[in-house]
Design an enzyme around this catalytic site. Structure first.
Site, short mmCIF file in Angstrom:
data_model
loop_
_atom_site.label_atom_id
_atom_site.label_comp_id
_atom_site.label_asym_id
_atom_site.label_seq_id
_atom_site.Cartn_x
_atom_site.Cartn_y
_atom_site.Cartn_z
N GLU A 52 0.75 -1.21 0.21
CA GLU A 52 0.09 0.12 -0.03
C GLU A 52 0.84 1.26 0.11
OE1 GLU A 52 -2.89 0.18 -0.81
OE2 GLU A 52 -3.75 -2.03 -0.57
N TYR A 135 -6.45 6.57 3.81
CA TYR A 135 -6.35 5.45 2.91
C TYR A 135 -5.52 4.28 3.23
CZ TYR A 135 -5.29 2.90 -1.18
OH TYR A 135 -4.95 1.67 -1.99
N ASP A 153 -8.92 5.92 -2.45
CA ASP A 153 -7.77 6.42 -3.08
C ASP A 153 -8.58 7.25 -4.28
OD1 ASP A 153 -8.67 4.44 -5.04
OD2 ASP A 153 -6.43 3.53 -5.08
#
Ligand code: SF4
Length: 400
Positions: A52, A135, A153
């Site tokens: 991520e 996020y 996102d």
């Protein structure tokens, strides 16, 4: 209140039945069409955290080899926490946005110190890690731990804006908060991680920014923008700052003969922003705006003076050899690359060696003379990696 910041209307809410239908169609599509990605083959929270961080503002195809190399070098959060920063930056070199690498490294250290090396599952704890915003926290909590947390996102923001014809600017903090509430209301309790990944995948592969593929889209029947026939109107285009063009000249300074050629690289200071402590070929800005294409002699003078004043180095600027263009936030940068050799070397091998010793400053903490193989061991920013690749292709190009 501007049009771009209009609140999300209550009509954006769906009935429980509509919500189930939308999630069901999306997950069915995801189950049959999802890409096989390395971080989807594991439920290791650390691997998901690394992926991520890497995926922020970066295409999946670019991330894959970096993720695999990074996980091979630092297979656990403890291994990453124990690594020197230069090793972390070296493995990140070329992926850009180096603040992410530093934050990930700092986050690993905090996870070891505070959580005994285990990634915390709670969004509130994840948010306290360096570089983790809503996020990344939502993505890790939902994918690794099954927490029904939203992960919005840019792709997901676009999909939600089109599904519900929302005109707000997703970059605005208030609109982002509303989008997260909306996403949270859509998440099915039984598969939160898959739902979030399915929304991201839909935004990346079907509901593209410039070309949404509405016909084959699995959620078309729930999409208000597709029904109106104007998906490109959503979300509202954000006002972007003007892009500034910058011209730089960069010196590839070589010392030594063909067999033992060494090149000058320098380290950026520790207070120089996102590229701090990284290594690069020396370069200097020579113009902004559209004042490009200065006369070659003037550029040579500037480069010669820069190398002497900054590094005490007397060089001969030989030829303009390559051009690299890249962008850093709102700056479009054109780097003109000049080949340089050490000046005052006289003729013949002995004279060359003597002059070389006189004019070449010794290696210091922030200046190195290295071979092409050794340069690859240093963390270089993406444009400098491209220059290294060009040099490797043209090995033996110089004749001193
Ligand atoms: Fe995007 Fe079109 Fe699908 Fe709506 S129907 S989510 S606009 S691709």
């Amino acid at each position: 209140m501007t049009r771009a910041n209009k609140p999300i209307p209550p009509t954006a809410r769906l009935s429980p039945r509509q919500t189930r239908l939308l999630a069901g169609r999306l997950l069915t599509w995801y189950d049959s069409d999802k890409r096989d990605l390395p971080w989807r083959r594991t439920c290791d929270p650390y691997a998901i955290l690394v992926s991520e961080f890497m995926l922020q503002q970066t295409q999946v195809a670019m991330v894959i080899p970096y993720f695999e190399r990074f996980m091979a070098a630092f297979p656990t959060v403890r291994a990453l926490a124990a690594a020197p920063e230069q090793d972390v930056l070296r493995l990140w070199a070329g992926l850009g946005y180096y603040g992410r690498a530093r934050h990930l490294h700092a986050a690993a250290r905090r996870i070891v110190e505070v959580y005994g090396g285990r990634i915390p599952p709670r969004v509130g704890d994840l948010l306290f890690l360096p570089g983790v915003g809503s996020y990344v926290a939502g993505a890790v909590a939902s994918i690794a731990f099954g927490v029904p947390a939203p992960a919005v996102d840019a792709n997901v923001a676009r999909v939600l804006s089109r599904l519900f014809v929302l005109t707000g600017d997703p970059a605005s903090p208030r609109v982002r908060k509303d989008l997260e509430s909306l996403a949270a209301a859509l998440i099915p309790a039984e598969r939160p991680g898959d739902f979030n990944q399915a929304m991201m995948e839909l935004g990346a592969r079907v509901c593209g920014a410039a070309k949404p593929l509405c016909d084959p889209c699995p959620v078309r029947s729930s999409c208000k923008a597709a029904r109106q026939g104007n998906p490109l109107d959503y979300p509202a285009a954000a006002k972007r700052p003007e892009t500034l063009e910058v011209e730089e000249v960069l010196a590839v300074v070589r010392a030594g003969d063909r067999v033992d050629a060494r090149y000058l690289i320098v380290q950026r200071p520790g207070d120089s922003g996102r590229y701090r402590n990284m290594w690069e070929f020396p370069h200097v800005a020579v113009g902004e705006g559209r004042r490009h294409s200065r006369k070659p002699d003037r550029i040579r003078e500037t480069l010669t003076a820069f190398l002497f004043e900054s590094f005490g180095l007397k060089v001969r600027v030989d030829e303009e050899w390559a051009e690299i263009r890249h962008q850093v936030t709102h700056h479009k940068i054109r780097k003109r690359v000049f080949l340089c050799s050490l000046a005052d070397q006289g003729t013949g091998q002995k004279a060359g060696k003597k002059a070389h010793q006189e004019v070449q400053p010794a290696d210091t903490d922030s200046l190195r003379w290295v071979t092409l193989d050794e340069i690859a061991e240093y963390p270089l920013g993406a444009p400098h990696k491209r220059i290294l690749a060009l040099l490797e292709e043209s090995a033996g190009l110089f004749s001193l």
